[in-house]
Design a protein around this motif. Sequence first.
Motif, short mmCIF file in Angstrom:
data_model
loop_
_atom_site.label_atom_id
_atom_site.label_comp_id
_atom_site.label_asym_id
_atom_site.label_seq_id
_atom_site.Cartn_x
_atom_site.Cartn_y
_atom_site.Cartn_z
N ARG A 67 0.34 19.65 9.57
CA ARG A 67 0.97 18.42 8.84
C ARG A 67 0.44 16.71 9.10
O ARG A 67 -0.01 15.85 8.33
CB ARG A 67 2.18 18.26 9.03
N HIS A 70 -2.44 15.98 6.80
CA HIS A 70 -2.57 15.75 5.44
C HIS A 70 -1.69 13.75 5.57
O HIS A 70 -2.35 13.59 4.19
CB HIS A 70 -1.85 16.50 4.75
N LEU A 71 -1.84 13.56 6.21
CA LEU A 71 -1.54 12.31 6.34
C LEU A 71 -2.39 11.23 6.29
O LEU A 71 -2.50 10.77 5.08
CB LEU A 71 -0.25 11.90 7.82
N PRO A 73 -5.23 11.53 4.42
CA PRO A 73 -5.76 12.13 1.86
C PRO A 73 -4.15 10.92 1.84
O PRO A 73 -3.90 10.34 0.89
CB PRO A 73 -5.33 13.60 2.13
N HIS A 74 -3.08 10.85 2.14
CA HIS A 74 -2.13 10.90 1.61
C HIS A 74 -1.55 9.40 1.80
O HIS A 74 -1.88 8.74 0.80
CB HIS A 74 -0.39 11.23 1.81
N LEU A 75 -2.24 8.58 2.73
CA LEU A 75 -1.66 6.95 2.32
C LEU A 75 -3.77 7.09 2.03
O LEU A 75 -3.28 5.75 1.21
CB LEU A 75 -2.28 6.82 4.26
N GLN A 77 -4.13 7.95 -0.33
CA GLN A 77 -4.01 7.92 -2.34
C GLN A 77 -3.12 7.27 -2.62
O GLN A 77 -3.36 6.31 -3.40
CB GLN A 77 -3.70 9.60 -2.44
N LEU A 78 -1.91 6.61 -1.73
CA LEU A 78 -1.27 5.52 -1.88
C LEU A 78 -1.61 4.32 -2.32
O LEU A 78 -1.32 3.83 -2.97
CB LEU A 78 -0.16 5.77 -0.41
N GLU A 165 -12.81 13.46 7.07
CA GLU A 165 -11.45 12.36 7.47
C GLU A 165 -12.01 11.65 8.14
O GLU A 165 -10.75 9.82 8.35
CB GLU A 165 -10.56 13.60 8.13
#
Length: 278
Positions: A67, A70-71, A73-75, A77-78, A165
């Motif tokens: 998990r 994936h943090l 890429p999410h940040l 994208q945000l 990453e």
Amino acid sequence: MYRETLRDGMLQAARWAARRPFAATGLYVLLVSALFLVLPQLDLWASGLFHDPQAGFFAQDEPFLRRLRHLGPHLVQLVAGACVTVLLVKLLLPGRAPLLPLHIPLFLLSTLILGPGLLVNSLLKNTWGRPRPNMVESFGGDMPYVPVWLPSGWCDTNCSFVSGEASSGMWLVGLAFVVPKDWRLPTLAFTVPLCLLLSVNRIAFGGHFLSDTLLSWGLTLLVLLAVHRLLFVAPPAWARDAALDETLTRAGRRLQERVVRAALRGYAAARRFVAMFR
């Protein structure tokens, strides 16, 4: 005496790096490259810390670490989504002042595209052909270890050199370039450990070597520093906030005019269509 001399030397080096960050980062990339070309076993040793000959790379079976991967890429994208929103709001509401100075989203989006996007993922990862740790013979794979900066044909695409990453993590550290001065230390206090965690996590997964991570940091930081100098230190006329505001204002008004004309044409066509059945 020796400790004082060492401390003074380190302070002088830190001051020099603070005055010349681009040169210091370039020197960092050269030194890291030379270190892993001379001592490639450092890569194998670092990856071996996370590998068991029987079980493989242990992080692959850890749900939390999966998990965590994936943090990042999410940040990213945000933050990128927020930047696009600022530009879109200005484009759709050209008469209003922008939500943020426009050089800030321009800086963040351009460095994201140039650094993690083009340099790291398109140019290096897709063309250099370096096998990932979990592909090499030392860790149960069937490919040889390939040193840094040595192009090879062992991997076709999305390869090990360098780490995407780690690049994204360093790009998040670049938020400190654009936040208000009072927010810089808290921003660094959050993004630097996050960058370290995301990068080490990829080594633990067998996805990247230590050298991939260290070089990815340096290359991405070079992009951040270069674009920061262009947009913040010595911006050309077109990159100043007033010019960016005017450019988006004109573009927004042209867009509004085209939307109105398209709506009027659609309305006229609808009226003609209805008239056919009267």
